[in-house]
Design an enzyme around this catalytic site. Sequence first.
Site, mmCIF file in Angstrom:
data_model
loop_
_atom_site.group_PDB
_atom_site.id
_atom_site.type_symbol
_atom_site.label_atom_id
_atom_site.label_comp_id
_atom_site.label_asym_id
_atom_site.label_seq_id
_atom_site.Cartn_x
_atom_site.Cartn_y
_atom_site.Cartn_z
ATOM 1 N N ASP A 34 77.834 -49.885 28.824
ATOM 2 C CA ASP A 34 78.136 -48.441 28.835
ATOM 3 C C ASP A 34 79.303 -48.107 27.921
ATOM 4 O O ASP A 34 79.333 -47.069 27.265
ATOM 5 C CB ASP A 34 78.487 -47.987 30.260
ATOM 6 C CG ASP A 34 77.259 -47.972 31.146
ATOM 7 O OD1 ASP A 34 76.156 -48.258 30.630
ATOM 8 O OD2 ASP A 34 77.423 -47.691 32.356
ATOM 9 N N TYR A 37 78.224 -47.609 24.426
ATOM 10 C CA TYR A 37 77.478 -46.347 24.324
ATOM 11 C C TYR A 37 78.476 -45.173 24.295
ATOM 12 O O TYR A 37 78.389 -44.280 23.457
ATOM 13 C CB TYR A 37 76.523 -46.233 25.517
ATOM 14 C CG TYR A 37 75.653 -44.990 25.494
ATOM 15 C CD1 TYR A 37 74.395 -45.014 24.898
ATOM 16 C CD2 TYR A 37 76.084 -43.800 26.074
ATOM 17 C CE1 TYR A 37 73.588 -43.886 24.883
ATOM 18 C CE2 TYR A 37 75.292 -42.664 26.055
ATOM 19 C CZ TYR A 37 74.033 -42.714 25.460
ATOM 20 O OH TYR A 37 73.251 -41.592 25.433
ATOM 21 N N ASP A 38 79.447 -45.227 25.219
ATOM 22 C CA ASP A 38 80.438 -44.134 25.295
ATOM 23 C C ASP A 38 81.231 -44.044 23.993
ATOM 24 O O ASP A 38 81.584 -42.963 23.543
ATOM 25 C CB ASP A 38 81.400 -44.356 26.470
ATOM 26 C CG ASP A 38 80.669 -44.240 27.802
ATOM 27 O OD1 ASP A 38 79.540 -43.714 27.801
ATOM 28 O OD2 ASP A 38 81.233 -44.689 28.823
ATOM 29 N N SER A 83 46.593 -29.261 40.206
ATOM 30 C CA SER A 83 47.120 -30.029 41.339
ATOM 31 C C SER A 83 46.122 -31.157 41.612
ATOM 32 O O SER A 83 45.067 -31.211 40.987
ATOM 33 C CB SER A 83 47.302 -29.134 42.552
ATOM 34 O OG SER A 83 46.141 -28.391 42.758
ATOM 35 N N LEU A 84 46.476 -32.026 42.522
ATOM 36 C CA LEU A 84 45.612 -33.175 42.796
ATOM 37 C C LEU A 84 45.047 -33.069 44.197
ATOM 38 O O LEU A 84 45.731 -32.626 45.111
ATOM 39 C CB LEU A 84 46.433 -34.469 42.712
ATOM 40 C CG LEU A 84 46.914 -34.905 41.342
ATOM 41 C CD1 LEU A 84 47.768 -36.152 41.473
ATOM 42 C CD2 LEU A 84 45.733 -35.183 40.430
ATOM 43 N N GLU A 115 49.220 -45.270 39.295
ATOM 44 C CA GLU A 115 50.683 -45.240 39.245
ATOM 45 C C GLU A 115 51.210 -44.556 40.509
ATOM 46 O O GLU A 115 50.485 -43.780 41.137
ATOM 47 C CB GLU A 115 51.191 -44.525 37.982
ATOM 48 C CG GLU A 115 50.668 -43.130 37.817
ATOM 49 C CD GLU A 115 50.802 -42.655 36.370
ATOM 50 O OE1 GLU A 115 51.932 -42.406 35.952
ATOM 51 O OE2 GLU A 115 49.762 -42.513 35.691
ATOM 52 N N LYS A 117 52.919 -42.065 43.128
ATOM 53 C CA LYS A 117 53.126 -40.606 43.115
ATOM 54 C C LYS A 117 54.550 -40.327 43.552
ATOM 55 O O LYS A 117 54.925 -40.578 44.702
ATOM 56 C CB LYS A 117 52.140 -39.922 44.053
ATOM 57 C CG LYS A 117 52.292 -38.412 44.006
ATOM 58 C CD LYS A 117 51.047 -37.714 44.438
ATOM 59 C CE LYS A 117 51.144 -36.193 44.360
ATOM 60 N NZ LYS A 117 52.379 -35.603 43.941
ATOM 61 N N ASP A 119 57.938 -38.312 44.505
ATOM 62 C CA ASP A 119 58.201 -37.110 45.284
ATOM 63 C C ASP A 119 59.205 -36.264 44.505
ATOM 64 O O ASP A 119 60.403 -36.318 44.743
ATOM 65 C CB ASP A 119 58.758 -37.525 46.653
ATOM 66 C CG ASP A 119 58.383 -36.520 47.710
ATOM 67 O OD1 ASP A 119 57.645 -35.573 47.385
ATOM 68 O OD2 ASP A 119 58.827 -36.697 48.853
ATOM 69 N N GLU A 175 56.971 -35.788 36.012
ATOM 70 C CA GLU A 175 57.612 -35.480 37.293
ATOM 71 C C GLU A 175 59.112 -35.696 37.123
ATOM 72 O O GLU A 175 59.539 -36.762 36.677
ATOM 73 C CB GLU A 175 57.044 -36.448 38.351
ATOM 74 C CG GLU A 175 57.271 -36.038 39.755
ATOM 75 C CD GLU A 175 56.138 -35.194 40.348
ATOM 76 O OE1 GLU A 175 55.218 -34.784 39.599
ATOM 77 O OE2 GLU A 175 56.181 -34.938 41.548
ATOM 78 N N LYS A 292 43.481 -42.426 38.515
ATOM 79 C CA LYS A 292 42.770 -41.567 37.555
ATOM 80 C C LYS A 292 41.700 -42.381 36.853
ATOM 81 O O LYS A 292 41.954 -43.545 36.500
ATOM 82 C CB LYS A 292 43.748 -41.066 36.481
ATOM 83 C CG LYS A 292 44.776 -40.135 37.008
ATOM 84 C CD LYS A 292 45.754 -39.717 35.927
ATOM 85 C CE LYS A 292 46.793 -38.805 36.563
ATOM 86 N NZ LYS A 292 47.933 -38.569 35.721
ATOM 87 N N LYS A 316 47.589 -40.810 49.723
ATOM 88 C CA LYS A 316 48.907 -40.679 50.352
ATOM 89 C C LYS A 316 49.153 -41.792 51.354
ATOM 90 O O LYS A 316 48.228 -42.208 52.044
ATOM 91 C CB LYS A 316 48.992 -39.333 51.089
ATOM 92 C CG LYS A 316 48.948 -38.111 50.177
ATOM 93 C CD LYS A 316 50.202 -38.052 49.349
ATOM 94 C CE LYS A 316 50.341 -36.793 48.533
ATOM 95 N NZ LYS A 316 50.759 -35.634 49.227
ATOM 96 N N CYS A 413 76.629 -18.799 73.222
ATOM 97 C CA CYS A 413 77.402 -17.597 73.547
ATOM 98 C C CYS A 413 76.985 -16.951 74.863
ATOM 99 O O CYS A 413 77.608 -15.982 75.288
ATOM 100 C CB CYS A 413 77.288 -16.567 72.416
ATOM 101 S SG CYS A 413 75.671 -15.801 72.322
ATOM 102 N N CYS A 428 68.427 -16.069 70.048
ATOM 103 C CA CYS A 428 69.585 -15.570 70.775
ATOM 104 C C CYS A 428 69.784 -14.126 70.368
ATOM 105 O O CYS A 428 69.736 -13.790 69.187
ATOM 106 C CB CYS A 428 70.806 -16.401 70.399
ATOM 107 S SG CYS A 428 72.337 -15.575 70.804
ATOM 108 N N CYS A 434 77.576 -14.170 68.720
ATOM 109 C CA CYS A 434 77.282 -15.600 68.861
ATOM 110 C C CYS A 434 77.967 -16.406 67.757
ATOM 111 O O CYS A 434 77.764 -16.128 66.576
ATOM 112 C CB CYS A 434 75.768 -15.794 68.791
ATOM 113 S SG CYS A 434 75.280 -17.508 68.903
HETATM 114 O O1 I6G Z 1 51.591 -34.352 40.511
HETATM 115 C C1 I6G Z 1 51.156 -35.428 39.848
HETATM 116 C C2 I6G Z 1 51.812 -36.618 39.980
HETATM 117 C C3 I6G Z 1 51.371 -37.736 39.300
HETATM 118 C C4 I6G Z 1 50.027 -35.322 39.023
HETATM 119 C C5 I6G Z 1 49.577 -36.453 38.328
HETATM 120 C C6 I6G Z 1 50.268 -37.667 38.483
HETATM 121 O O2 I6G Z 1 49.812 -38.683 37.805
HETATM 122 C C7 I6G Z 1 50.456 -39.927 38.012
HETATM 123 N N1 I6G Z 1 48.488 -36.367 37.539
HETATM 124 C C8 I6G Z 1 47.865 -35.197 37.430
HETATM 125 C C9 I6G Z 1 46.658 -35.134 36.561
HETATM 126 C C10 I6G Z 1 48.303 -34.079 38.101
HETATM 127 N N2 I6G Z 1 49.380 -34.131 38.888
HETATM 128 C C11 I6G Z 1 47.623 -32.794 37.992
#
Ligand code: I6G
Length: 743
Positions: A34, A37-38, A83-84, A115, A117, A119, A175, A292, A316, A413, A428, A434
């Site tokens: 580091d 780099y710095d 969305s998935l 891969e 997912k 959060d 993400e 996928k 999930k 209260c 309440c 309160c």
């Molecule tokens: O929300 C997501 C997370 C990860 C994804 C996703 C994903 O791929 C690893 N892939 C797609 C095609 C979509 N949402 C729509």
Amino acid sequence: MKKSAAAARLEELRMLIAHHDYRYYVLDEPEVPDSEYDRLFRELRDLEGAHPDLVTPDSPTQRVGGAPLAAFHEVEHRVPMLSLDNALTAQAMREFDRRVRERLQREGDVVYAAEPKLDGLAINLRYEHGLLVEAATRGDGRRGENVTQNVRTIGAVPLRLRGGGWPDVLEVRGEIFMPRKGFDELNARQRAAGDKTFANPRNAAAGSLRQLDPTITATRPLAMFSYGVGEIDGGAMGATHSANMALLKGWGLPVSPELQVLEGLDACDAYFDDMGRRRARLAYDIDGVVFKVDALADQQRLGFVARAPRWAIARKFPAQEELTVVEAIEFQVGRTGAVTPVARLHPVFVGGVTVSNATLHNMDEIARKDVRVGDTVFVRRAGDVIPEVVRVLIERRPKATSPVDMPTQCPECGSDIVRPEGEAVARCSGGLFCPAQRKEAIKHFASRRAMDIEGLGDKLVEQLVDLGLVEDPADLFALDVETLSGLERMGEKSAHNLVDALIRSRDTTLPRFLFALGILGIGETIAATVAETCGTLDAVEALRLSNLIEIKPSQAKRLHEILEGHPEQRARMLDLTVVNGAKWFTHAHAAMLAERFERIRDAVAAGPDALANAPDTKIEGVGDVLAEKLVTFFRQPHNRDVIGKLQHAGVRWPAIEVRPDDAVLALSGKTFVLTGTLSQPRDVFKARLLALGAKVAGSVSNKTDFVVAGVEAGSKLDKANALGVPVLDEEQLEALLADAVGQ
Ligand code: I6G
């Protein structure tokens, strides 16, 4: 240094730093410590300082820049962000694979890319000619928010693509997330600074990305993995998803190191199980695995259903559950007065953390699950939400247990707890009094549309309450310059200004005053109607439920028959299930009976005619539920005390003016419903609509004239579409308001 030499060195430094970023963020194999780099970074910054005309927008020193925004602008996604679909079981995953094979008419195994997912939050990064020009959140999939300034501060996001060969326009989907270590450190810093902490890494990432001031985002440990592409123009990509990910990685974009290409369902199941076992050791939270179809030609053949691709699925992880014992059930009062039952548990390790409290949500949930003190229960921690009690293991219930009762008095209260008919949440009624609600009540009291006390912001209210200088709104009027100027961040001038503002605010109107009291469910419109109907505060205070709520003679007869079977109940505690033969009979009716009778036997003795009730006051918009809230508020002696103190402190209002005839206003008779996120708080639009005579309702019905839908409008928009109610976006609303003002 000469300018030409400086320009060359600057270019070299930028390349070196980009190279080290790539080694660190993308390959996870830093080449230098580091400190080195710095050192390079400092040299770059100093040299740019000496030659400001040589600073380029993609320089790593330019990640944090730009003034705080007033609001995020909307961005239309050129290619929608999908969305998935989820698969919650192995069976659902098997069906997904079967559907894919059927549609592709494939006998053998399908090749999938897998891969984890993450959060986090989906993001679209737009590169034009290799430079990052825009970053936008997913929003509703069609339109998101422009968060470019914030995303530029994330070290893992390259401002310029590496190498060459990228399309002229390249949109990268990924993400944004916060690794767990960064999350813990951030929360420790927040705690030390007395700021609010985040419940989980996802919330922390979302909160960080939605900062209007990019200098704050820059301090947050955000990271990104790319998982797909959006618009591509002026260039080509690969033939498979995995090849595309390799291209992105080569161009300097971080891609999950866990990405694998798998043949067939069994390999997918094995990957999923393995990831489940390794999950707790990963540096970031994941909630499943995305599979996928790898070949893009196959993806194209499979296409989409609604907003989700047929070629991908998110499998999930099951929510994690453990057994433990309920040691106590307590009731917590939130800032808004909501009373939530909480199970105190024998500590148990669930999903990577020790859990000793779990929400029981509300009394319906307790009754449904029949949770009692002493029970052995399953506790679940789903994703990172608050742990909850899932169910009781009845066979382990100890002998002498009893069902839980909701307290009738607030544990903070002592005010009455009310739970209006049709609402799951008990609250309440203490409001101003309160301690759990005090700060929010005072902030509301001081707010612009209530008493409009200029200079009394949220932070100051918190300070005043924490120091014990203010317990209720009336105490505000006793503050003097000397006390105020001793406070943090408060000079003598500001103290003088605040005292002046307090004095000015005492001259108010009855509608504003009623609104300022913060009575549950009594917004500005209803407060104005109540004021106009009653004329004086005394008349409002004198309202009884029997002035407002009806029991028809025929209903009274049936009610009398039912009540004859339950003479021993106290009217106030009347269990509504005993009256469920009379569907119209609500909690408010029970409360009205209790105004007149202590016990049901007294009501029965009075006879059917005495149970009928003809209300003499009709307040538009005040149905049974609001009537109960209004009357309960003024029945509490401490609320009346505060009102008395406020009047004693000089709060006053002119005699009620009659509102201008609605018929002359441009939008009178029109009912609007506002939903979704608009560019300004909804209240701003509401106030503008009200000023033009419109009504603003909370739910959509066939009486609604217009629904105004902002970003991420949900069920209200669906209902409007189902009922055929016209829907306006913000622009159309502005046009309508402009027209109405012009009339
Ligand atoms: O929300 C997501 C997370 C990860 C994804 C996703 C994903 O791929 C690893 N892939 C797609 C095609 C979509 N949402 C729509």
